[in-house]
Enzyme design. Structure first.
Site, PDB file in Angstrom:
ATOM      1  N   LYS A  39       0.843  -1.206   0.000  1.00  0.00           N
ATOM      2  CA  LYS A  39       0.000   0.000   0.000  1.00  0.00           C
ATOM      3  C   LYS A  39       0.876   1.254   0.000  1.00  0.00           C
ATOM      4  O   LYS A  39       2.078   1.185   0.273  1.00  0.00           O
ATOM      5  CB  LYS A  39      -0.908  -0.008   1.231  1.00  0.00           C
ATOM      6  CG  LYS A  39      -0.151   0.009   2.556  1.00  0.00           C
ATOM      7  CD  LYS A  39      -1.058  -0.257   3.755  1.00  0.00           C
ATOM      8  CE  LYS A  39      -0.246  -0.319   5.033  1.00  0.00           C
ATOM      9  NZ  LYS A  39      -1.073  -0.714   6.190  1.00  0.00           N
ATOM     10  N   ARG A 137     -10.796   0.164  14.887  1.00  0.00           N
ATOM     11  CA  ARG A 137     -10.786   0.760  13.545  1.00  0.00           C
ATOM     12  C   ARG A 137     -11.876   0.023  12.785  1.00  0.00           C
ATOM     13  O   ARG A 137     -12.984  -0.067  13.300  1.00  0.00           O
ATOM     14  CB  ARG A 137      -9.370   0.604  12.961  1.00  0.00           C
ATOM     15  CG  ARG A 137      -9.008   1.583  11.893  1.00  0.00           C
ATOM     16  CD  ARG A 137      -7.522   1.615  11.593  1.00  0.00           C
ATOM     17  NE  ARG A 137      -6.999   0.346  11.068  1.00  0.00           N
ATOM     18  CZ  ARG A 137      -5.756   0.175  10.628  1.00  0.00           C
ATOM     19  NH1 ARG A 137      -4.900   1.191  10.655  1.00  0.00           N
ATOM     20  NH2 ARG A 137      -5.334  -0.976  10.170  1.00  0.00           N
ATOM     21  N   HIS A 166      -5.923  -6.909  13.204  1.00  0.00           N
ATOM     22  CA  HIS A 166      -4.707  -6.092  13.104  1.00  0.00           C
ATOM     23  C   HIS A 166      -4.199  -5.746  14.501  1.00  0.00           C
ATOM     24  O   HIS A 166      -4.978  -5.390  15.379  1.00  0.00           O
ATOM     25  CB  HIS A 166      -5.007  -4.826  12.311  1.00  0.00           C
ATOM     26  CG  HIS A 166      -3.778  -4.050  11.934  1.00  0.00           C
ATOM     27  ND1 HIS A 166      -2.713  -4.632  11.262  1.00  0.00           N
ATOM     28  CD2 HIS A 166      -3.441  -2.757  12.127  1.00  0.00           C
ATOM     29  CE1 HIS A 166      -1.778  -3.709  11.064  1.00  0.00           C
ATOM     30  NE2 HIS A 166      -2.195  -2.567  11.580  1.00  0.00           N
ATOM     31  N   ARG A 222       1.717 -10.781   7.387  1.00  0.00           N
ATOM     32  CA  ARG A 222       1.452  -9.594   6.561  1.00  0.00           C
ATOM     33  C   ARG A 222       2.481  -8.491   6.801  1.00  0.00           C
ATOM     34  O   ARG A 222       2.138  -7.393   7.244  1.00  0.00           O
ATOM     35  CB  ARG A 222       0.063  -9.008   6.882  1.00  0.00           C
ATOM     36  CG  ARG A 222      -1.136  -9.881   6.632  1.00  0.00           C
ATOM     37  CD  ARG A 222      -2.411  -9.045   6.648  1.00  0.00           C
ATOM     38  NE  ARG A 222      -2.521  -8.180   7.819  1.00  0.00           N
ATOM     39  CZ  ARG A 222      -3.142  -8.486   8.950  1.00  0.00           C
ATOM     40  NH1 ARG A 222      -3.746  -9.653   9.070  1.00  0.00           N
ATOM     41  NH2 ARG A 222      -3.176  -7.632   9.963  1.00  0.00           N
ATOM     42  N   TYR A 266      14.142  30.962   5.613  1.00  0.00           N
ATOM     43  CA  TYR A 266      12.918  31.620   6.078  1.00  0.00           C
ATOM     44  C   TYR A 266      12.902  31.752   7.599  1.00  0.00           C
ATOM     45  O   TYR A 266      13.337  30.842   8.306  1.00  0.00           O
ATOM     46  CB  TYR A 266      11.698  30.780   5.705  1.00  0.00           C
ATOM     47  CG  TYR A 266      11.354  30.766   4.238  1.00  0.00           C
ATOM     48  CD1 TYR A 266      10.950  31.930   3.578  1.00  0.00           C
ATOM     49  CD2 TYR A 266      11.400  29.574   3.523  1.00  0.00           C
ATOM     50  CE1 TYR A 266      10.610  31.899   2.232  1.00  0.00           C
ATOM     51  CE2 TYR A 266      11.051  29.538   2.175  1.00  0.00           C
ATOM     52  CZ  TYR A 266      10.657  30.704   1.536  1.00  0.00           C
ATOM     53  OH  TYR A 266      10.310  30.660   0.217  1.00  0.00           O
ATOM     54  N   CYS A 313      12.983  24.535   2.871  1.00  0.00           N
ATOM     55  CA  CYS A 313      12.073  25.245   1.974  1.00  0.00           C
ATOM     56  C   CYS A 313      11.283  24.224   1.152  1.00  0.00           C
ATOM     57  O   CYS A 313      11.489  23.025   1.282  1.00  0.00           O
ATOM     58  CB  CYS A 313      12.852  26.160   1.036  1.00  0.00           C
ATOM     59  SG  CYS A 313      14.044  27.242   1.866  1.00  0.00           S
ATOM     60  N   ASP A 315      11.531  23.555  -2.022  1.00  0.00           N
ATOM     61  CA  ASP A 315      12.311  22.880  -3.066  1.00  0.00           C
ATOM     62  C   ASP A 315      13.795  22.782  -2.754  1.00  0.00           C
ATOM     63  O   ASP A 315      14.554  22.260  -3.569  1.00  0.00           O
ATOM     64  CB  ASP A 315      12.174  23.649  -4.392  1.00  0.00           C
ATOM     65  CG  ASP A 315      10.758  24.116  -4.630  1.00  0.00           C
ATOM     66  OD1 ASP A 315       9.876  23.257  -4.712  1.00  0.00           O
ATOM     67  OD2 ASP A 315      10.535  25.349  -4.665  1.00  0.00           O
TER      68      ASP A 315
HETATM   69  C1  LIG Z   1      -0.249  -1.672   6.854  1.00  0.00           C
HETATM   70  C2  LIG Z   1      -0.777  -2.949   7.342  1.00  0.00           C
HETATM   71  C3  LIG Z   1       0.087  -4.030   7.570  1.00  0.00           C
HETATM   72  C4  LIG Z   1       1.601  -3.921   7.482  1.00  0.00           C
HETATM   73  O1  LIG Z   1       2.077  -3.206   8.605  1.00  0.00           O
HETATM   74  P1  LIG Z   1       3.654  -3.056   8.895  1.00  0.00           P
HETATM   75  O2  LIG Z   1       3.709  -2.501  10.251  1.00  0.00           O
HETATM   76  O3  LIG Z   1       4.174  -2.134   7.856  1.00  0.00           O
HETATM   77  O4  LIG Z   1       4.236  -4.418   8.771  1.00  0.00           O
HETATM   78  C5  LIG Z   1      -0.485  -5.250   7.906  1.00  0.00           C
HETATM   79  N1  LIG Z   1      -1.823  -5.375   8.056  1.00  0.00           N
HETATM   80  C6  LIG Z   1      -2.681  -4.341   7.881  1.00  0.00           C
HETATM   81  C7  LIG Z   1      -4.143  -4.551   8.067  1.00  0.00           C
HETATM   82  C8  LIG Z   1      -2.183  -3.100   7.528  1.00  0.00           C
HETATM   83  O5  LIG Z   1      -3.027  -2.075   7.365  1.00  0.00           O
END
Ligand SMILES: *Cc1c(COP(=O)(O)O)cnc(C)c1O
Length: 381
Positions: A39, A137, A166, A222, A266, A313, A315
């Site tokens: 992602k 969530r 998660h 994951r 700045y 800045c 750029d």
């Molecule tokens: C982003 C995400 C992961 C991966 O998380 P990391 O901490 O980068 O390993 C795994 N599962 C879900 C549902 C996520 O949103």
């Protein structure tokens, strides 16, 4: 600098070989199939090139956050199973099914919407049931999982491939939350046994889980950030060898002597204590190089760590070489990566900016061209 796409001397260099190495290291460590998380432009490393490399290296599955990320992968010819992990809107369901994207079903309502779309298309939808074990969530609370799982099992058009949750605190090896979440998750999974239904793939472990909590590995892991060779928490001591895959380079575009007492950039927030030599680097917050590094971060010039001075800045930003330091126009500057014997890790950049490495990596935007090494020659680009 002959890249026709850009005249910029600023580059992200992605070592696909390092990503392949990290995939192998995670497999060897966990002994589990891997869903590679790509992602947010593969954490800034480039969605399609990273996904192609992971596919070539035999990753079992990919994971993205949004349906459009999954569609981009399908359009690029990626064939491995792809799970979209974010919450879905009912009207998107036909897009998922048309592109053979696996759907996160996170409520009975959404299950019904997916079912209706699948029935209308006459094609079954592949779904993973999302259980909330403590993130608050998306997902059905583990204590309400029974009717959710019963409804999913009764669905004629939804094929249940997985069930997942998660972890909220897995980056901290000592946090008690992870064991609690695992227990709640397994209680939810037990409804399949109770109902005499086959157990789908159970998955729970993000990178923190992979690194610190073997009991969370279950049927599939994951990892996201660990695939890129970066630690979810700088304090964690990795049990496996990971190699950072991303380097960020630029070049000196200007050299000047700043007189004692003069201010730089700045807001005139930094003043030279003595006459000193200051170079300008052509990258800024408009590229995702955080403004929070103003007078805080460091970069490598001629193999030496040098402080960023004054505000970043949009750029450009300035670096103090000190009264005796030398550098020439076009000298390479390393913002993340190695030069000479020195290196700057993204974890250190994040710390200086007061954030986490995830935010630094995903913030590096499309204005910076990416170069790839270490991929199979047949899959250049
Ligand atoms: C982003 C995400 C992961 C991966 O998380 P990391 O901490 O980068 O390993 C795994 N599962 C879900 C549902 C996520 O949103």
């Amino acid at each position: 600098m002959s890249d026709p796409l850009s005249q910029r001397p600023t580059r992200i260099r992605v070592d696909l070989g390092a990503i392949g190495h990290n995939l192998d290291a995670i497999r060897a460590h966990t002994g589990r199939p891997v869903m590679g998380i790509v992602k947010a432009n593969a954490y800034g490393h480039g969605l399609v090139p990273v996904a192609r490399h992971l596919e070539a290296r035999g990753v079992e599955q990919l994971g993205v956050a949004f349906v459009e990320e999954g569609i981009a992968l399908r359009r690029a010819g990626i064939r491995v199973p792809i799970l979209v992990m974010g919450g879905i809107f009912g009207r998107q369901a036909p897009e998922f099914i048309a592109h053979e994207l696996e759907i996160t079903v996170s409520s009975i309502d959404k299950l019904r919407q997916v079912e209706a779309a699948a029935e209308q298309l006459g094609r079954p939808a592949t779904v993973h049931l999302k259980i909330d074990t403590g993130m608050e969530r998306i997902g059905v609370h583990s204590y309400s999982a029974a009717p959710f799982i019963e409804a999913a099992l009764a669905s004629r058009w939804c094929r249940i491939k997985g069930i997942y949750s998660h972890l909220a605190c897995a980056d901290d090896p000592g946090h008690p939350m992870t064991a609690r979440q695992l227990e709640r998750f397994l209680e939810a999974c037990a409804h399949f046994e109770r109902l005499g239904a086959p157990m789908p793939l159970r998955h729970l472990a993000n990178s923190g889980g992979v690194l610190h909590f073997p009991e969370t590995w279950l049927d599939l892991v994951r990892p996201g950030i660990a695939l890129y060779g970066v630690l979810p928490d700088p304090a964690s001591r990795p049990a496996l060898p990971l190699r950072p895959a991303l380097a960020l380079h630029s070049r000196v575009v200007y050299f000047k002597v700043v007189r004692a007492g003069a201010s730089v950039s700045y807001g005139a927030s930094w003043h030279a204590a003595t006459d000193t030599r200051v170079v300008t680097i052509p990258i800024g917050y408009g590229d995702g190089w955080p403004r929070a590094l103003s007078s805080r971060g460091e970069v490598l010039v001629r193999g030496i760590r040098r402080p960023i001075v004054g505000r970043i800045c949009m750029d450009q930003f300035m670096v103090d070489l000190g009264p005796q330091g030398t550098a020439y126009n076009e000298d390479e500057v390393v913002l993340i990566g190695t030069q000479g014997g020195e290196s700057i890790r993204v974890e250190a950049v994040a710390k200086a900016a007061g954030t986490i490495p995830y935010e630094i990596l995903t913030g590096l935007n499309e204005r910076i061209p990416r170069e790839y090494t270490g991929g199979e020659p047949a899959m250049a680009g």
